[in-house]
Design an enzyme around this catalytic site. Structure first.
Site, PDB file in Angstrom:
ATOM      1  CB  SER A   1     -53.215   0.307  60.636  1.00  0.00           C
ATOM      2  OG  SER A   1     -52.045   1.274  61.002  1.00  0.00           O
ATOM      3  CG  ASN A   2     -58.713  -1.499  57.877  1.00  0.00           C
ATOM      4  OD1 ASN A   2     -58.753  -2.936  57.828  1.00  0.00           O
ATOM      5  ND2 ASN A   2     -59.866  -0.842  57.842  1.00  0.00           N
TER       6      ASN A   2
ATOM      7  CB  VAL B   1     -49.209   6.030  57.070  1.00  0.00           C
ATOM      8  CG1 VAL B   1     -49.271   5.324  58.334  1.00  0.00           C
ATOM      9  CG2 VAL B   1     -47.728   6.734  56.838  1.00  0.00           C
TER      10      VAL B   1
ATOM     11  CG  ASN C   1     -62.075   2.092  54.467  1.00  0.00           C
ATOM     12  OD1 ASN C   1     -62.749   3.037  54.411  1.00  0.00           O
ATOM     13  ND2 ASN C   1     -61.681   1.961  55.911  1.00  0.00           N
TER      14      ASN C   1
ATOM     15  CB  VAL D   1     -45.762   6.080  62.270  1.00  0.00           C
ATOM     16  CG1 VAL D   1     -44.616   5.575  61.042  1.00  0.00           C
ATOM     17  CG2 VAL D   1     -47.027   6.371  61.358  1.00  0.00           C
TER      18      VAL D   1
ATOM     19  CE1 TYR E   1     -66.000   8.237  55.820  1.00  0.00           C
ATOM     20  CE2 TYR E   1     -64.473   7.226  54.218  1.00  0.00           C
ATOM     21  CZ  TYR E   1     -64.699   7.397  55.568  1.00  0.00           C
ATOM     22  OH  TYR E   1     -63.867   6.727  56.522  1.00  0.00           O
TER      23      TYR E   1
ATOM     24  CD  GLU F   1     -66.442   3.837  62.980  1.00  0.00           C
ATOM     25  OE1 GLU F   1     -66.701   2.937  62.418  1.00  0.00           O
ATOM     26  OE2 GLU F   1     -66.206   4.201  64.092  1.00  0.00           O
TER      27      GLU F   1
END
Length: 360
Positions: free
Chosen positions: A188-189, A186, A240, A220, A247, A127
């Site tokens: 979500s966060n 697309v 992000n 989706v 990264y 992450e």
């Protein structure tokens, strides 16, 4: 006749018949399972480690994802690995793998026994640094790093690989016929303070963007995600996290795989170019403003020959994706099996969380 039936039903005859029937059934069972069928080969992880096996203990299932512990050989051609989640084997394990995600909020479940001299502790994390809390307690705890960074001990990430001669491009140019959208995203966060959200809010003023994901109440499936990327000329590969070494995620590699041109936001362009051909993507920093980027995308929409140039890399290269976390664990075992030297890793927090300071 009645006397004959009575004789047959006599307890002695019934007992003999019952024993004979049971012996017959047992014989047929043994014959079927041990004569007609081949003997099943038990792989080491199903039973116990072979004498020369490398034992890798998964202290937690990485990201709580379970998988076949016997797959290193069959899936990745890695021999001699014994993967286990049995903590009773701690003292015998050559390596202990701990995924940072499982300890980021609770360090109480780490091993408490002293580390054997031959044992390596592997810190696994994929992450972003920007969205992962530093933990002082792990600063000098691990001696092996498993990460996407080029300078990790075990490097694992999606890659652009040279094609074999007989590899056929199944995406391009046929995919051009399916493109009926210009720009897609697309997501979500969502956080209004994220740079990617701020950039999107400006960009949408100058160009139409097809948006999907939980934030837009348009969740989706994997199949729908692939279809979206196939039908879009450009995809907003907005990370992000910025200003951290190496990264980048599936947000850029999925469009490259499925035939959409990524518009990257995240690390500087020179870092992207370490892993992706420079003419395969567009970087937001190539333009002085979101409006200028929108103008460029609109011009490419009208000039198909210029647009096609972003796919020339596919003649010689292809994308190799990574199977998380199964492949990561198997590569970790391969590493400790082949690398026997004494190893120390210091200053994990500084190494992973410090921002980019130079262009090296």
């Amino acid at each position: 006749m009645a006397d004959h039936i009575k004789t047959i039903l006599h307890p002695t005859y019934l007992l003999i018949f019952s024993v004979g029937l049971n012996m017959f059934l047992i014989h047929k069972f043994l014959q079927q399972h041990f004569t007609e069928s081949p003997v099943r080969t038990v792989t080491p992880s199903e039973d116990k480690p072979l004498e020369n096996s490398t034992i890798l203990l998964l202290w937690f299932w990485p990201s709580r994802k379970r998988f076949d512990l016997n797959s290193c050989c069959s899936r990745f051609n890695i021999d001699g690995c014994y993967l286990t989640v049995d903590r009773e084997l701690y003292s015998k394990a050559h390596g202990v793998l701990i995924n940072h995600r499982e300890i980021k909020s609770n360090l109480s479940d780490l091993p408490t026994k002293p580390r054997p001299f031959f044992q390596k502790w592997i810190w696994m994390h994929f992450e972003s640094p920007q969205n992962t809390k530093r933990l002082d307690a792990v600063e000098n705890l691990f001696n092996v790093t498993l990460n996407y960074r080029r300078d990790a001990d075990i490097v694992l990430r999606e890659q652009i690989m040279i094609k074999t001669e007989d590899t056929e491009d199944k995406i391009f140019p046929q995919v051009l016929d399916k493109k009926d959208k210009l720009v897609c995203w697309v997501v979500s966060n969502w956080n209004e303070q994220y740079e990617r959200v701020k950039y999107y809010n400006e960009l949408k003023k100058h160009i139409n963007i097809y948006t999907y994901g939980r934030h837009f109440e348009k969740a989706v499936s994997n199949a729908q995600y692939k279809e979206i990327l196939t039908t879009c000329k450009f995809y907003l590969s907005f990370e992000n996290t910025a200003n951290h070494y190496d990264y980048m995620t599936e947000k850029i590699f999925s469009p490259l795989t499925l035939g959409s041109v990524p518009v990257a936001l995240g690390a500087p362009r020179y870092i992207y170019e370490r892993f992706v051909p420079k003419d395969a993507f567009i970087h937001v920093k190539d333009f002085s403003s979101p409006q200028k980027l929108a103008e460029h995308l609109l011009s490419l929409d009208k000039n198909i020959e210029e647009y096609k140039k972003y796919f020339q890399w596919r003649k010689h290269f292809e994308v190799k994706l990574v199977n998380y976390p199964e492949e990561h664990v198997c590569r970790a075992c391969q590493y400790i099996r082949t690398k026997k030297d004494y190893q120390v890793f210091r200053n994990l927090n500084k190494w992973y969380w410090d921002a980019i300071k130079d262009e090296t």
